[in-house]
Design a protein around this motif. Structure first.
Motif, PDB file in Angstrom:
ATOM      1  N   ASP A 141       0.610  -1.310  -0.019  1.00 37.51           N
ATOM      2  CA  ASP A 141       0.160  -0.112   0.068  1.00 37.51           C
ATOM      3  C   ASP A 141       0.756   1.403   0.101  1.00 37.51           C
ATOM      4  O   ASP A 141       0.738   2.199  -0.789  1.00 37.51           O
ATOM      5  N   ARG A 142       1.887   1.303   0.882  1.00 42.08           N
ATOM      6  CA  ARG A 142       2.828   2.522   0.984  1.00 42.08           C
ATOM      7  C   ARG A 142       3.606   2.678  -0.396  1.00 42.08           C
ATOM      8  O   ARG A 142       3.557   3.755  -0.784  1.00 42.08           O
ATOM      9  N   TYR A 143       3.919   1.683  -0.879  1.00 43.65           N
ATOM     10  CA  TYR A 143       4.782   1.592  -2.112  1.00 43.65           C
ATOM     11  C   TYR A 143       3.759   2.244  -3.141  1.00 43.65           C
ATOM     12  O   TYR A 143       4.272   3.120  -4.057  1.00 43.65           O
ATOM     13  N   ILE A 144       2.734   1.810  -3.185  1.00 44.85           N
ATOM     14  CA  ILE A 144       1.789   2.229  -4.271  1.00 44.85           C
ATOM     15  C   ILE A 144       1.519   3.873  -4.039  1.00 44.85           C
ATOM     16  O   ILE A 144       1.607   4.524  -5.068  1.00 44.85           O
ATOM     17  N   GLU A 145       1.393   4.210  -2.814  1.00 49.53           N
ATOM     18  CA  GLU A 145       1.078   5.424  -2.671  1.00 49.53           C
ATOM     19  C   GLU A 145       2.579   6.463  -3.063  1.00 49.53           C
ATOM     20  O   GLU A 145       2.412   7.511  -3.635  1.00 49.53           O
ATOM     21  N   GLN A 146       3.580   5.892  -2.789  1.00 52.60           N
ATOM     22  CA  GLN A 146       4.894   6.624  -2.840  1.00 52.60           C
ATOM     23  C   GLN A 146       4.954   6.781  -4.347  1.00 52.60           C
ATOM     24  O   GLN A 146       5.350   7.822  -5.025  1.00 52.60           O
ATOM     25  N   LEU A 147       4.805   5.598  -5.027  1.00 53.20           N
ATOM     26  CA  LEU A 147       4.922   5.613  -6.524  1.00 53.20           C
ATOM     27  C   LEU A 147       4.091   6.816  -7.184  1.00 53.20           C
ATOM     28  O   LEU A 147       4.276   7.456  -8.024  1.00 53.20           O
ATOM     29  N   SER A 148       2.787   6.811  -6.770  1.00 48.66           N
ATOM     30  CA  SER A 148       1.751   7.744  -7.246  1.00 48.66           C
ATOM     31  C   SER A 148       2.329   9.143  -7.185  1.00 48.66           C
ATOM     32  O   SER A 148       2.041  10.050  -7.823  1.00 48.66           O
ATOM     33  N   LYS A 149       3.055   9.302  -6.042  1.00 47.70           N
ATOM     34  CA  LYS A 149       3.523  10.719  -5.951  1.00 47.70           C
ATOM     35  C   LYS A 149       4.827  10.931  -6.304  1.00 47.70           C
ATOM     36  O   LYS A 149       5.550  11.838  -6.078  1.00 47.70           O
ATOM     37  N   LYS A 150       5.163  10.093  -7.341  1.00 46.26           N
ATOM     38  CA  LYS A 150       6.586  10.081  -8.230  1.00 46.26           C
ATOM     39  C   LYS A 150       7.825  10.218  -7.083  1.00 46.26           C
ATOM     40  O   LYS A 150       8.737  10.805  -7.326  1.00 46.26           O
ATOM     41  N   LYS A 151       7.545   9.782  -5.784  1.00 44.13           N
ATOM     42  CA  LYS A 151       8.621   9.802  -5.003  1.00 44.13           C
ATOM     43  C   LYS A 151       9.918   8.769  -5.304  1.00 44.13           C
ATOM     44  O   LYS A 151       9.630   7.628  -5.713  1.00 44.13           O
ATOM     45  N   ARG A 152      10.999   9.390  -5.304  1.00 42.67           N
ATOM     46  CA  ARG A 152      12.349   8.549  -5.392  1.00 42.67           C
ATOM     47  C   ARG A 152      12.450   7.841  -4.394  1.00 42.67           C
ATOM     48  O   ARG A 152      12.838   8.139  -3.292  1.00 42.67           O
ATOM     49  N   LEU A 153      12.389   6.267  -4.598  1.00 47.66           N
ATOM     50  CA  LEU A 153      12.819   5.395  -3.455  1.00 47.66           C
ATOM     51  C   LEU A 153      14.091   4.747  -3.409  1.00 47.66           C
ATOM     52  O   LEU A 153      14.494   4.437  -4.703  1.00 47.66           O
ATOM     53  N   ASP A 154      14.743   4.665  -2.399  1.00 51.99           N
ATOM     54  CA  ASP A 154      16.169   4.085  -2.511  1.00 51.99           C
ATOM     55  C   ASP A 154      16.475   3.052  -1.542  1.00 51.99           C
ATOM     56  O   ASP A 154      17.899   2.943  -1.282  1.00 51.99           O
ATOM     57  N   LYS A 155      15.483   2.173  -1.135  1.00 57.95           N
ATOM     58  CA  LYS A 155      15.724   1.187  -0.036  1.00 57.95           C
ATOM     59  C   LYS A 155      16.716   0.093  -0.407  1.00 57.95           C
ATOM     60  O   LYS A 155      17.490  -0.488   0.202  1.00 57.95           O
ATOM     61  N   LEU A 156      16.830  -0.226  -1.902  1.00 55.96           N
ATOM     62  CA  LEU A 156      17.719  -1.127  -2.321  1.00 55.96           C
ATOM     63  C   LEU A 156      18.881  -0.632  -3.108  1.00 55.96           C
ATOM     64  O   LEU A 156      19.541  -1.156  -3.936  1.00 55.96           O
ATOM     65  N   ASN A 157      19.060   0.961  -2.818  1.00 57.59           N
ATOM     66  CA  ASN A 157      20.097   1.503  -3.288  1.00 57.59           C
ATOM     67  C   ASN A 157      21.736   0.795  -2.896  1.00 57.59           C
ATOM     68  O   ASN A 157      21.925   0.231  -1.773  1.00 57.59           O
TER      69      ASN A 157
END
Lengths: 302, 302, 302
Positions: free
Chosen positions: C23-39
């Motif tokens: 759920d949280r990832y869907i929301e963050q993707l929809s806000k075009k948030k840049r995610l870097d947990k697997l950086n």
């Protein structure tokens, strides 16, 4: 521009914007500038037909802009083999990526994909129909070398009937003002009526390249394929007449250029590589910056 | 070093610099340090012959250094299939990438590529000729385990005639001072004259591994392939004699080591994996840091 | 959770945590948030069997989280073809990547890989055994649409004997409280005893979908494959009875849903796509966020 399906999708001003954007990218790459316009974007390379040149240049263009790539490079490896429809495959990619670059053996497949997908579609070759990014790259090369596209005399040689790059090039030229275009092919490989009907510039269909060579600014060569001919004898006869070798090139003016979408087999003699007219490797080197420009435009980041 | 085509391209000092660089990368990776020396660089992996191990370790090495990868993994999928020349393919990659890692079935193909391309070329295996990054990795493993390469007794076993890893290893050893190298193979798979002529250390050609095992520090095993033998009976006889099994390993000293470039089929019995001498998995684990070192050197960022 | 081999590896609370993370990832993707947990992380996609959907959604999930991907997409291209054992291949990937996602034709191959590798293993389909990330995605879709999984009536239709997605789904449901599960299949494709024995909720085995349709909340459809039947006549008869078409769907309640793991061939009529019950494309769109959740959990970054 949201999708790029046909060379006719672009107005002249849009071609010019793409050219300027490519210029800028070349300059920035030469300065080793780190670009990030596609940062956070995933481009799907959906190559249902194998390709090296187009697929790798789209991949390189994406990575140079800080984007990422997913995809496949032939139908064998994918669910299509299990019988999945193109529509279902496109729907899948639509939820995995931000833009879909598609090559497929069916005419019209890219348009079809654009009707299914909410993401921008770039046509990387659909059957015998079109290959618009190649045409942009072709005219970019002409403009880079001559400074302009208008008023030049073009010769397009080889398979004008089945080569999608020819369709896209002839259509892209309608956005410019070529002085004249010679369509040079054996009778059975003449350009299709529906393409010719849309042309707004003077063109002449001829069979012998020798009738036009001395007046050309640009000679664009495509491959004549064996499978277009009923027998091997006929094929070899035709191939020989349309093979660009030093003798033919020496009939061209010193300032003229020879282009080819590559890969070539033997339709341009390797000896020609040494002639100043041979500019197809330079042309190929513009593949990445031109596709960088296309991707940034369809994604609305430039 | 601008290209890496042959193990002879490197001086001893360059081997040692690569070893130290690999040491440093191993330490940094273990501390989960984020490395970015290849940031903004694209490495083309041009694998005309299939490979998993070498291709994936180059990919991993590139990504660990912050670089990006494009490429292909077999000839089938690419324009080569349409008849494009190797020269044209290399010219293409030259404009898409900052470095080309090439594997190709022809001897000399990597050297040829380096003459065409303005970008650094790394040979990842050219026909029966060389595979220099494997040799660097082999000697890195020896140095890691023993602390040095000089003064050790090596045995190289199996196909010494057609295995490119053997050519590269024997040549790399000319930069060091091995006490002695046993070349252990059936008569029809002896090392080639042109390799032997270049060796500057004592070597002995023998047929029975039992004649050397007890004096070896390092036993390097390669696969004997069915297609080198006229008939199956002969092949099976030879294979059996050169198969490394617990009986053979128990003839080796406790401090000696068994290496293998991998993949193995049955030339090293799986039972051997449990013996302390078996160090081929450790060897394989150095593939990434050693290739990180090579890539950073050819790209001039380390 | 360190590995994900079977749907039984997860407790109910772990399913719920994965759902919330998705759920949280869907929301963050929809806000075009840049995610870097697997950086800085490399995920190996080891697809010994071809796949598009699963492989590309894992690739997209990795890239969306800032990670990187290496891998292969069929056995042909890799050393397996030379006869390397699965154990050796896994050992290799273990030193090249931080996590291994594996699909392989042997039942139990993922478990085997987890015994060899020190890195987290995610099972992306092992023979006829399991495909747990598909089951997580299936139940995520149910929860997304209904708000919960408990108390619903499920129908699972098609090949219940050989479809690994069915095994994983039936086992995942043991962590919830479905009101009832109808197992709808021809007699020769009944679910296996060892699966049924582990179920802790009411289930009924039936042959005619019409006997259950009106009471279902969720109809889960899988493909019946030609090769499971001794003759073509029998196959065609069965396929026709288990084909979901508008007539069948009109027997379902307005609030019920039809799911399918995709790709489909003709087991769900394309006409059904237009019905409100058809939710398989929405289901497919959750593939990326659910796999993002799985990857972040096994890598301990969420």
């Amino acid at each position: 521009m949201r999708n790029l399906i046909s060379a006719l999708d672009l107005e002249r001003s849009e071609y010019e914007e793409l050219f300027e954007l490519a210029d800028r990218y070349i300059e920035q790459l030469s300065k080793k500038k780190r670009l990030d316009k596609l940062n956070g974007k995933i481009i799907a390379l959906a190559f249902f037909e194998p390709s090296t040149r187009t697929a790798l240049s789209f991949a390189s263009a994406t990575l140079r802009l800080g984007g990422k790539v997913i995809g496949f490079s032939s139908e064998d490896a994918i669910s299509i083999a299990k019988g999945e429809s193109l529509a279902d495959t496109i729907r899948m990619l639509d939820s995995y990526a931000d833009c879909i670059v598609i090559r497929h053996r069916y005419d019209g497949s890219a348009r079809f994909a654009s009707e299914i997908s909410g993401k921008p579609i770039v046509n990387a070759g659909d059957g015998k129909h079109e290959h618009p990014t190649q045409a942009i790259l072709d005219l970019y090369t002409v403009r880079k070398i001559f400074g302009y596209v208008d008023n030049l005399v073009f010769g397009v040689l080889g398979d004008l009937r089945y080569a999608r790059v020819v369709n896209s090039l002839l259509r892209a030229l309608t956005r410019f003002k070529p002085r004249r275009v010679y369509l040079i092919s054996p009778p059975q490989l003449r350009a299709r009526r529906e393409i010719l009907d849309g042309l707004n510039y003077p063109y002449v269909e001829i069979s012998d390249p020798r009738d036009a060579l001395s007046s050309l600014d640009v000679l664009y060569v495509t491959r004549v394929q064996r499978e277009r001919f009923p027998d091997d004898l006929e094929y070899r006869r035709v191939r020989q007449s349309y093979r660009v070798d030093p003798e033919l090139v020496s009939m061209m003016s010193r300032d003229s250029i020879v282009l080819h979408p590559l890969p070539r087999v033997d339709e341009v003699d390797r000896e020609v590589d040494k002639y100043p007219q041979a500019r197809y490797f330079e042309q190929a080197s513009y593949g990445v910056p031109v596709r960088m420009a296309v991707l940034s435009r369809v994604l609305g980041v430039a």
